[in-house]
Design a protein around this motif. Structure first.
Motif, PDB file in Angstrom:
ATOM      1  N   LYS A 176      43.389  30.006  43.711  1.00  0.00           N
ATOM      2  CA  LYS A 176      42.539  29.923  42.331  1.00  0.00           C
ATOM      3  C   LYS A 176      43.150  31.084  41.365  1.00  0.00           C
ATOM      4  O   LYS A 176      43.170  32.017  41.243  1.00  0.00           O
ATOM      5  N   GLY A 177      44.193  30.463  40.433  1.00  0.00           N
ATOM      6  CA  GLY A 177      44.956  31.112  39.686  1.00  0.00           C
ATOM      7  C   GLY A 177      44.424  30.993  38.205  1.00  0.00           C
ATOM      8  O   GLY A 177      43.306  31.337  37.936  1.00  0.00           O
ATOM      9  N   ASP A 178      45.226  30.670  37.385  1.00  0.00           N
ATOM     10  CA  ASP A 178      44.804  30.516  35.923  1.00  0.00           C
ATOM     11  C   ASP A 178      45.419  29.375  35.568  1.00  0.00           C
ATOM     12  O   ASP A 178      46.588  29.263  35.082  1.00  0.00           O
ATOM     13  N   MET A 179      44.573  28.406  35.322  1.00  0.00           N
ATOM     14  CA  MET A 179      45.337  26.891  35.093  1.00  0.00           C
ATOM     15  C   MET A 179      46.046  26.921  33.419  1.00  0.00           C
ATOM     16  O   MET A 179      46.524  26.027  33.203  1.00  0.00           O
ATOM     17  N   SER A 180      45.346  28.014  32.603  1.00  0.00           N
ATOM     18  CA  SER A 180      46.037  27.828  31.203  1.00  0.00           C
ATOM     19  C   SER A 180      47.334  28.844  31.229  1.00  0.00           C
ATOM     20  O   SER A 180      47.505  29.043  30.263  1.00  0.00           O
ATOM     21  N   ASN A 181      47.653  29.494  32.401  1.00  0.00           N
ATOM     22  CA  ASN A 181      48.533  30.675  32.117  1.00  0.00           C
ATOM     23  C   ASN A 181      49.862  30.223  31.826  1.00  0.00           C
ATOM     24  O   ASN A 181      50.461  28.926  31.928  1.00  0.00           O
ATOM     25  N   GLN A 182      50.502  31.023  30.946  1.00  0.00           N
ATOM     26  CA  GLN A 182      51.821  30.519  30.370  1.00  0.00           C
ATOM     27  C   GLN A 182      52.714  30.421  31.697  1.00  0.00           C
ATOM     28  O   GLN A 182      53.774  29.349  31.319  1.00  0.00           O
ATOM     29  N   ASN A 183      52.768  31.134  32.692  1.00  0.00           N
ATOM     30  CA  ASN A 183      53.504  31.011  33.670  1.00  0.00           C
ATOM     31  C   ASN A 183      52.881  29.848  34.497  1.00  0.00           C
ATOM     32  O   ASN A 183      52.004  30.187  35.204  1.00  0.00           O
ATOM     33  N   THR A 184      53.748  28.878  34.639  1.00  0.00           N
ATOM     34  CA  THR A 184      53.221  27.627  35.341  1.00  0.00           C
ATOM     35  C   THR A 184      53.013  27.891  36.684  1.00  0.00           C
ATOM     36  O   THR A 184      52.273  27.222  37.560  1.00  0.00           O
ATOM     37  N   ALA A 185      53.868  28.754  37.178  1.00  0.00           N
ATOM     38  CA  ALA A 185      53.746  29.045  38.745  1.00  0.00           C
ATOM     39  C   ALA A 185      52.106  29.639  39.148  1.00  0.00           C
ATOM     40  O   ALA A 185      51.895  29.539  40.137  1.00  0.00           O
ATOM     41  N   MET A 186      51.216  30.134  38.047  1.00  0.00           N
ATOM     42  CA  MET A 186      50.126  30.599  38.243  1.00  0.00           C
ATOM     43  C   MET A 186      48.963  29.614  38.160  1.00  0.00           C
ATOM     44  O   MET A 186      47.915  29.959  38.300  1.00  0.00           O
ATOM     45  N   ARG A 187      49.529  28.352  37.843  1.00  0.00           N
ATOM     46  CA  ARG A 187      48.325  27.257  37.558  1.00  0.00           C
ATOM     47  C   ARG A 187      47.909  26.830  39.228  1.00  0.00           C
ATOM     48  O   ARG A 187      48.475  25.636  39.312  1.00  0.00           O
ATOM     49  N   LEU A 236      59.788  33.690  38.201  1.00  0.00           N
ATOM     50  CA  LEU A 236      58.634  33.276  37.662  1.00  0.00           C
ATOM     51  C   LEU A 236      57.546  33.395  38.740  1.00  0.00           C
ATOM     52  O   LEU A 236      56.384  33.355  38.306  1.00  0.00           O
ATOM     53  N   ARG A 237      57.817  33.454  40.074  1.00  0.00           N
ATOM     54  CA  ARG A 237      56.887  33.260  41.021  1.00  0.00           C
ATOM     55  C   ARG A 237      56.386  34.973  41.446  1.00  0.00           C
ATOM     56  O   ARG A 237      55.667  35.117  42.378  1.00  0.00           O
ATOM     57  N   ASN A 238      57.050  35.723  40.798  1.00  0.00           N
ATOM     58  CA  ASN A 238      56.894  37.360  41.186  1.00  0.00           C
ATOM     59  C   ASN A 238      55.315  37.333  40.888  1.00  0.00           C
ATOM     60  O   ASN A 238      54.604  38.126  41.925  1.00  0.00           O
ATOM     61  N   ALA A 239      54.865  36.969  39.800  1.00  0.00           N
ATOM     62  CA  ALA A 239      53.329  37.183  39.428  1.00  0.00           C
ATOM     63  C   ALA A 239      52.446  36.706  40.692  1.00  0.00           C
ATOM     64  O   ALA A 239      51.510  37.291  40.943  1.00  0.00           O
ATOM     65  N   LEU A 240      52.816  35.598  41.015  1.00  0.00           N
ATOM     66  CA  LEU A 240      52.084  34.934  42.117  1.00  0.00           C
ATOM     67  C   LEU A 240      52.016  35.593  43.167  1.00  0.00           C
ATOM     68  O   LEU A 240      50.990  35.807  44.083  1.00  0.00           O
ATOM     69  N   TYR A 241      53.478  35.734  43.845  1.00  0.00           N
ATOM     70  CA  TYR A 241      53.645  36.726  45.017  1.00  0.00           C
ATOM     71  C   TYR A 241      52.700  37.785  45.062  1.00  0.00           C
ATOM     72  O   TYR A 241      51.867  38.378  46.152  1.00  0.00           O
ATOM     73  N   PHE A 242      52.712  38.806  43.916  1.00  0.00           N
ATOM     74  CA  PHE A 242      51.862  39.769  43.952  1.00  0.00           C
ATOM     75  C   PHE A 242      50.142  39.715  43.955  1.00  0.00           C
ATOM     76  O   PHE A 242      49.435  40.272  44.321  1.00  0.00           O
ATOM     77  N   ALA A 243      49.905  38.585  43.019  1.00  0.00           N
ATOM     78  CA  ALA A 243      48.510  38.012  42.922  1.00  0.00           C
ATOM     79  C   ALA A 243      47.934  37.746  44.279  1.00  0.00           C
ATOM     80  O   ALA A 243      47.058  38.182  44.697  1.00  0.00           O
ATOM     81  N   ILE A 244      48.830  36.925  44.967  1.00  0.00           N
ATOM     82  CA  ILE A 244      48.226  36.632  46.522  1.00  0.00           C
ATOM     83  C   ILE A 244      48.258  38.076  47.433  1.00  0.00           C
ATOM     84  O   ILE A 244      47.172  38.091  48.096  1.00  0.00           O
ATOM     85  N   LEU A 245      49.002  38.719  47.439  1.00  0.00           N
ATOM     86  CA  LEU A 245      49.008  40.057  48.035  1.00  0.00           C
ATOM     87  C   LEU A 245      47.648  40.850  47.547  1.00  0.00           C
ATOM     88  O   LEU A 245      46.833  41.538  48.560  1.00  0.00           O
ATOM     89  N   ASP A 246      47.382  41.006  46.220  1.00  0.00           N
ATOM     90  CA  ASP A 246      46.339  41.647  45.802  1.00  0.00           C
ATOM     91  C   ASP A 246      45.032  41.191  46.343  1.00  0.00           C
ATOM     92  O   ASP A 246      44.307  41.849  46.510  1.00  0.00           O
ATOM     93  N   ARG A 247      44.975  39.788  46.217  1.00  0.00           N
ATOM     94  CA  ARG A 247      43.477  39.246  46.628  1.00  0.00           C
ATOM     95  C   ARG A 247      43.437  39.395  48.286  1.00  0.00           C
ATOM     96  O   ARG A 247      42.222  39.267  48.524  1.00  0.00           O
ATOM     97  N   LEU A 248      44.450  39.336  49.004  1.00  0.00           N
ATOM     98  CA  LEU A 248      44.484  39.669  50.468  1.00  0.00           C
ATOM     99  C   LEU A 248      44.192  41.241  50.619  1.00  0.00           C
ATOM    100  O   LEU A 248      44.124  41.478  51.772  1.00  0.00           O
TER     101      LEU A 248
END
Length: 507
Positions: A176-187, A236-248
């Motif tokens: 559950k990321g951010d569907m309108s994020n500029q970084n499409t990896a976060m959608r 571009l996936r760095n943000a996702l990488y950290f977001a997942i670890l954050d949430r976990l």
RNA sequence: GCUCCGGUGGUGUAGUCCGGUUAAGCAUUUCGCCCUCUCAAGGCGACGAUCCCGGGUUCAAAUCCCGGCCGGAGCACCA
């Protein structure tokens, strides 16, 4: 404070002195506490790109007295094959890379499932049953789908994810990321999908497999990786990488990117190589024209040269294709000192010497180093290469290396250079006289040298990427073991491929 | 299309974060000389970069800011 800083400084100096590796210091690295990892997917044969990543990873671990993990990122049973696990292990071994730990992501599949569940339970992910096209379209437009909203639906579907109620590809777990994020990896990227397939290590018990996006950060974190390096297409996936670890609530490694290593005219992707093999244009994955580790090895390169070369590239984000010549230069300097100098004549032309008798001579195997000697029987008949013969005129004086000088008397038949008649000159070696290599007719064995060039010229297959040079070599060559590296004098460095074939490494 | 990342001699890089003391270090390539019974290695030397372009800030910019150009990547239920 000062006392604490001092040992750190001296350690840093030690690193700088002991290591020829010009790698820059790692941010936040402490001696003894660095953990790196090389995470290949066992879905193909290892190539020079893998070598770069693995060498850098291992070099840093070594530099800081840390640990280096080889982790097979085998989270897609459709791609993985047992032979690739082995090929990669062998490739690393050849490169002289010894992991402290070897593991598979699939070893942790239960744990990965647990983290997946946890993510859904905490509302950080959901189960999506939209079809692929819908997902793609909504991501492109930056819009959420129905599945994302209702936690109860997600919980219900979560059960079905695990109990086998969903068909292959029928549902995915999405972040559950951010569907309108500029970084499409976060959608809302996919974190798990259902795959029916036989996994080489796990079999077909497991159907729910994590994607790279989920497995990589979790694995890195639980493996204790401190510095996770990857090629820059993942940036571009760095943000996702950290977001997942954050949430976990998991520990975050430091991410470092570097550019991919490719050579001009040398395809590195399976996509480009496979068709060539299927069409028979390239015989195998160990073809010396390929950038696979097997190919590079067969061509005659040394692991040490590859390491030096890779380290000379540095850690940069600039996308460049370094010239193969640089790799060759490293290789040449290493092998030069222990390669025997032997004679091979390409496109042989006969040479008759008039005033000499048969004898046995002793030749040195290396001009500067003591690599022993060999005995060669010579009579009055020789072979020299057509290329050398073409340059000769009547009355020219040249020297047969390590033998004697000769004077060209005539061509046989007249005026062609199919065969030469010459007279030996009772004179010692002198400077400036052209010197050529030769093979005694009584000692000659038919010999072939395979010369390879870049497979592609631009986007087109290079039909001249493989040339076979035929000629004669001195018989001594046939006694050499496969894999021996030699230098054919005035021809180039070669690797013995079998008893009457060699592969040209470089000049 | 949108977003992100790059851009230093022929090539690969160092330096860029903390602007000056090197107007640019190293390697490779090419060329020359020395050494040498190789067109290899080794030694010495040379050629070669207005640090993508244009503005701006500053006493001072490859280094900071803005704009542009070019190149690459991502936008997969692949990694």
């Amino acid at each position: 404070m000062l006392e604490q800083a001092a040992p750190g400084e001296s350690q840093k100096k030690k690193i700088a002195e002991s290591s020829q590796a010009p790698l820059p210091p790692l941010q936040g690295a402490e001696i003894g506490n660095v953990v790196t990892r090389f995470p290949p997917e066992p879905s193909g044969y290892p190539h020079i790109g893998h070598a770069k990543a693995a060498i850098i990873d291992e070099e840093y671990a070594h530099m800081y007295n840390g640990k280096f993990i080889l982790r097979f990122d085998d989270t897609n049973p459709l791609n993985e094959k047992l032979e690739y696990y082995e090929a990669i292990s062998e490739g690393l071994e050849w490169l002289g890379i010894r992991p402290d730990i070897v593991k598979n992501s699939s070893d942790d599949i239960q744990l990965l499932h647990e983290y997946g569940k946890k993510l859904i339970l905490s509302g950080g992910a959901y189960v999506c049953t939209c079809n692929q096209k819908t997902i793609h379209d909504l991501r492109a437009r930056g819009l959420p789908c129905e599945c994302r909203n209702d936690l109860n639906v997600a919980l219900d579907r979560l059960k079905k994810m695990f109990d086998g109620s969903f068909e292959h590809n029928a549902a995915v777990i999405r972040f559950k990321g951010d569907m309108s994020n500029q970084n499409t990896a976060m959608r809302d990227p996919t974190l798990f999908r259902i795959i029916d397939g036989e996994h080489p290590k796990i079999g077909n018990k497991i159907r729910l497999w994590p994607t790279y996006d989920f497995a990589a950060p979790v694995e890195d974190s639980i493996d204790g990786v401190t510095h996770a390096m990857r090629t820059k297409e993942y940036e571009l996936r760095n943000a996702l990488y950290f977001a997942i670890l954050d949430r976990l609530g998991l520990r975050k490694p430091l991410l470092i990117e570097f550019s991919r290593l490719e050579f001009n005219g040398v395809p590195i992707s399976k996509r480009k190589i496979k068709p060539l093999i299927e069409k028979g244009i390239v015989k195998s994955w160990s073809d010396p024209r390929l950038p696979t580790l097997m190919g590079i090895k067969r061509k005659g390169f040394l692991p040490d040269a590859i390491r030096k070369f890779v380290l000379s590239l540095g850690l940069t984000l600039a996308e460049t294709k370094p010239p193969v010549e640089t790799l060759e230069a490293f290789n040449r300097k290493i092998i030069d000192s222990y390669c025997m100098r032997l004679f091979f004549v390409k496109d042989p032309v006969e040479l008759q010497i008039q005033n000499v008798s048969s004898k046995e001579i002793i030749l040195k195997n290396h001009p500067n180093n003591d690599l022993g000697t060999r005995k060669v029987p010579v009579s009055d008949s020789f072979y020299i290469s057509a290329e050398d013969a073409a340059k000769l005129n009547i009355n020219d004086e040249i020297r047969l290396m390590d033998l004697y000088n000769i004077k060209i008397i005539k061509f046989e038949p007249n005026q062609t250079r199919k065969a030469l008649i010459a007279a030996a000159i009772p004179e010692n070696i002198r400077q400036g006289i052209p010197k050529i290599q030769w093979v005694a007719k009584s000692d000659a064995i038919p010999y072939k040298v395979m010369i390879t060039r870049e497979l592609y010229l631009g986007e087109k297959y290079n039909p001249n990427s493989l040339e076979i040079c035929e000629g004669y070599a001195e018989s001594f060559v046939s006694m050499l073991n496969i894999d021996t590296r030699i230098q054919f004098v005035r021809f180039g460095f070669c690797r013995i491929d079998d008893s009457n074939n060699a592969i040209f490494t470089h000049r």
